[in-house]
Design an enzyme around this catalytic site. Structure first.
Site, PDB file in Angstrom:
ATOM      1  N   HIS A 101       0.854  -1.125  -0.043  1.00 25.31           N
ATOM      2  CA  HIS A 101       0.050   0.128  -0.118  1.00 25.31           C
ATOM      3  C   HIS A 101       1.086   1.149   0.047  1.00 25.31           C
ATOM      4  O   HIS A 101       2.258   1.117   0.555  1.00 25.31           O
ATOM      5  CB  HIS A 101      -0.856   0.101   1.266  1.00 25.31           C
ATOM      6  CG  HIS A 101      -1.851  -0.937   1.518  1.00 25.31           C
ATOM      7  ND1 HIS A 101      -1.200  -2.179   2.169  1.00 25.31           N
ATOM      8  CD2 HIS A 101      -3.088  -1.386   1.409  1.00 25.31           C
ATOM      9  CE1 HIS A 101      -2.310  -2.875   2.246  1.00 25.31           C
ATOM     10  NE2 HIS A 101      -3.442  -2.520   1.758  1.00 25.31           N
ATOM     11  N   ASP A 104       2.458   1.893   3.267  1.00 28.43           N
ATOM     12  CA  ASP A 104       3.253   1.016   3.897  1.00 28.43           C
ATOM     13  C   ASP A 104       4.687   1.465   3.575  1.00 28.43           C
ATOM     14  O   ASP A 104       5.622   1.075   4.151  1.00 28.43           O
ATOM     15  CB  ASP A 104       3.147  -0.433   3.187  1.00 28.43           C
ATOM     16  CG  ASP A 104       1.816  -1.000   3.389  1.00 28.43           C
ATOM     17  OD1 ASP A 104       1.015  -0.620   4.307  1.00 28.43           O
ATOM     18  OD2 ASP A 104       1.218  -1.778   2.612  1.00 28.43           O
ATOM     19  N   GLU A 268      -8.738 -13.796  -1.352  1.00 29.60           N
ATOM     20  CA  GLU A 268      -7.895 -14.062  -0.098  1.00 29.60           C
ATOM     21  C   GLU A 268      -8.566 -15.151   0.644  1.00 29.60           C
ATOM     22  O   GLU A 268      -9.968 -14.981   1.070  1.00 29.60           O
ATOM     23  CB  GLU A 268      -7.849 -12.641   0.580  1.00 29.60           C
ATOM     24  CG  GLU A 268      -7.155 -13.277   2.228  1.00 29.60           C
ATOM     25  CD  GLU A 268      -6.747 -11.846   2.687  1.00 29.60           C
ATOM     26  OE1 GLU A 268      -6.356 -10.777   2.153  1.00 29.60           O
ATOM     27  OE2 GLU A 268      -6.996 -11.709   4.107  1.00 29.60           O
ATOM     28  N   ASP A 307     -10.590 -11.654  10.787  1.00 22.86           N
ATOM     29  CA  ASP A 307      -9.549 -11.775   9.768  1.00 22.86           C
ATOM     30  C   ASP A 307      -8.353 -12.091  10.430  1.00 22.86           C
ATOM     31  O   ASP A 307      -7.646 -10.998  10.862  1.00 22.86           O
ATOM     32  CB  ASP A 307      -9.452 -10.581   8.807  1.00 22.86           C
ATOM     33  CG  ASP A 307      -8.867 -10.992   7.521  1.00 22.86           C
ATOM     34  OD1 ASP A 307      -8.656 -12.120   7.248  1.00 22.86           O
ATOM     35  OD2 ASP A 307      -8.591  -9.713   6.934  1.00 22.86           O
TER      36      ASP A 307
HETATM   37  C1  XUL Z   1      -7.400  -6.663   4.565  1.00 21.04           C
HETATM   38  C2  XUL Z   1      -6.429  -7.062   3.318  1.00 21.04           C
HETATM   39  C3  XUL Z   1      -5.729  -5.912   2.654  1.00 21.04           C
HETATM   40  C4  XUL Z   1      -5.774  -6.143   1.198  1.00 21.04           C
HETATM   41  C5  XUL Z   1      -5.081  -4.920   0.562  1.00 21.04           C
HETATM   42  O1  XUL Z   1      -8.252  -7.674   4.926  1.00 21.04           O
HETATM   43  O2  XUL Z   1      -6.610  -8.093   3.005  1.00 21.04           O
HETATM   44  O3  XUL Z   1      -4.540  -5.918   3.386  1.00 21.04           O
HETATM   45  O4  XUL Z   1      -4.967  -7.301   1.092  1.00 21.04           O
HETATM   46  O5  XUL Z   1      -5.777  -3.543   0.957  1.00 21.04           O
HETATM   47 CO    CO Z   2      -5.384  -9.019   1.437  1.00 18.59          CO
END
Ligand code: XUL
Ligand code: CO
Length: 438
Positions: A101, A104, A268, A307
């Site tokens: 990001h 970051d 994810e 998460d």
């Molecule tokens: C948050 C997540 C983020 C994204 C990128 O749950 O997965 O880190 O991957 O913004």
């Molecule tokens: Co992510």
């Protein structure tokens, strides 16, 4: 330059019998599986935010790990050292990609012009390191969820000024992605959602998100970005209702607004399970819609409803993931470890153990998925399960050469149909176990 990790050797493959904690047991980059090396099958990436940033903080306690790397945090000196440490880390593990990001990479300044200047400076330095090492950028993104201004989202905000600020961040993040040759650009809509419909115009918010994405695509293409835009679905957290709930919802949204040619999914694992699906389910939904782009490789905890971003250790999950990836012909993106060490795993050694675990778990998943495909029994079973559509009336249905009337006549003359063939689920599960544990 002294290595921050001077006590850690370069991690190499030593085989499943090795007791060396700093070795791969399954990830053997040169091993060829179904015609491609493991390295090609598994383009692994380091997530800048977790590996170089996350330090064990949770809702109830501050950092346990020291990620200052000997610098004062939130300075450009720290940002630069993170680049040194990050590239050193990736080289030790043989990781070829990284993801980031904007915030970051550098500390955010009050004035975005200053933040952007810092991004220019750090990306020059990253580019130098990329050229020296051959390490590449998988994807970039803009963090449009941490700063309080994004409390109501970025594209979905009720403030036009905040919306413009988000646009400025996306524009810059796209500039840096292109500068670093990134393969993708991610939209994770962490705060693109709502808490209550008492104060929310859902239709308007979704249209505004689509407008922002459309402008991002136009700008990205105009500066030579040829990669994929990704939506990374997640049902909730931080928002109660997030618009990109899961792959099916996100794909519907992209099609509705004519964005589907430029976007794919970044799936994810932990987000899929939070949506009440298996990881494999969201991968399959993406794949059958031609939108399986990239993967955020992690794992959740079935007993917790949030998460947890754990390093993947379930070989069952990674096997079914790699089964989907192999069937889809691979990813255009890669496997980004959006994963962090547990709070009590706070040492430098733990940073390596996390990645060794994750890379080995995916390597073993790849080996086992290839064995499932080569074994052929599951595929054969599935094909036979639909055999009634191969000829006769079934064939006419599939080829579109019939009508509801003809089907009804057929049914009325048939009497009661026999039960469909058995799903034999337990038999198939035992095949899977016999392959996994042989
Ligand atoms: C948050 C997540 C983020 C994204 C990128 O749950 O997965 O880190 O991957 O913004
Ligand atoms: Co992510």
């Amino acid at each position: 330059m002294a290595s921050y990790f001077e006590n850690i050797p370069r991690i190499t493959y030593k085989g499943a019998d090795s007791k060396d904690p700093f070795s791969f047991k399954y990830y053997n980059p040169d091993r060829v599986i179904m015609g491609k090396s493991m390295r090609e099958h598994l383009p692994f990436a380091m997530a800048w935010w977790h590996n170089l940033g996350a330090a064990g903080t949770d809702m109830f306690g501050r950092d346990t790990a020291d990620k200052s790397f000997g610098e004062v945090k939130n300075t450009m000196a720290h940002a630069k050292t993170k680049v040194d440490v990050g590239f050193d880390f990736m080289q030790k593990l043989g990781i070829e990609y990284f993801c980031w990001h904007d915030v970051d990479l550098v500390p955010e300044a009050d004035d975005i012009k200053e933040t952007n200047r810092r991004l220019d400076e750090i990306s020059d330095y990253i580019l130098e390191k990329m050229n020296q090492t051959g390490i590449k950028c998988l994807w970039g993104t803009a963090n449009m969820f941490s700063n309080p201004r994004f409390m109501n989202g970025a594209g979905s905000t009720n403030s036009a000024d905040v919306y413009c600020f988000a646009a400025a961040q996306i524009k810059k993040a796209l500039d840096i992605t292109v500068k670093l040759g990134g393969k993708g650009y991610v939209f994770w809509g962490g705060r693109e959602g709502y808490e209550t419909l008492l104060n929310t115009d859902m239709k308007f918010e979704q249209e505004n998100i689509a407008r922002l994405m459309k402008m991002a695509v136009e700008y990205g293409r105009s500066i030579g970005f040829t990669g994929d835009f990704y939506i990374e679905p997640k049902p909730k957290e931080p928002m109660k209702h997030q618009y990109d709930f899961d792959a099916a919802t996100a794909i519907g949204f992209l099609r509705q607004y004519g964005l589907d040619k430029d976007f794919k999914m970044n799936i994810e694992a932990n987000h899929a399970t939070l949506a009440g699906h298996t990881f494999q389910h969201d991968l399959r939904v993406s794949a059958i819609n031609g939108m399986l782009g990239s993967i955020d490789a992690n794992q959740g905890d079935y007993l917790l409803g949030w998460d947890t971003d754990e390093f993947p250790y379930s070989v069952y999950e990674t096997t079914m993931c790699m089964y989907e990836v192999l069937k889809a012909g691979g990813l255009t993106g890669g496997f980004n470890f959006d994963a962090k060490n547990r709070r009590p795993s706070y040492t430098v050694e733990d940073m390596f153990h996390g990645f060794i675990l994750g890379m080995d778990t995916f390597a073993l998943g790849l080996i086992k998925a290839a064995e499932i495909i080569e074994d052929g029994r599951l595929d054969e079973f599935i094909a036979n399960r639909y055999a009634s559509f191969n000829d006769g009336i079934g064939k006419k249905i599939v080829s579109g050469e019939t009508s509801l009337k003809e089907l009804a006549d057929y049914a009325e003359n048939m009497g009661a149909p026999a039960l469909p063939s058995s799903g034999h689920q337990e038999y198939l599960q035992s095949i899977l176990n016999s392959i996994l544990f042989k």
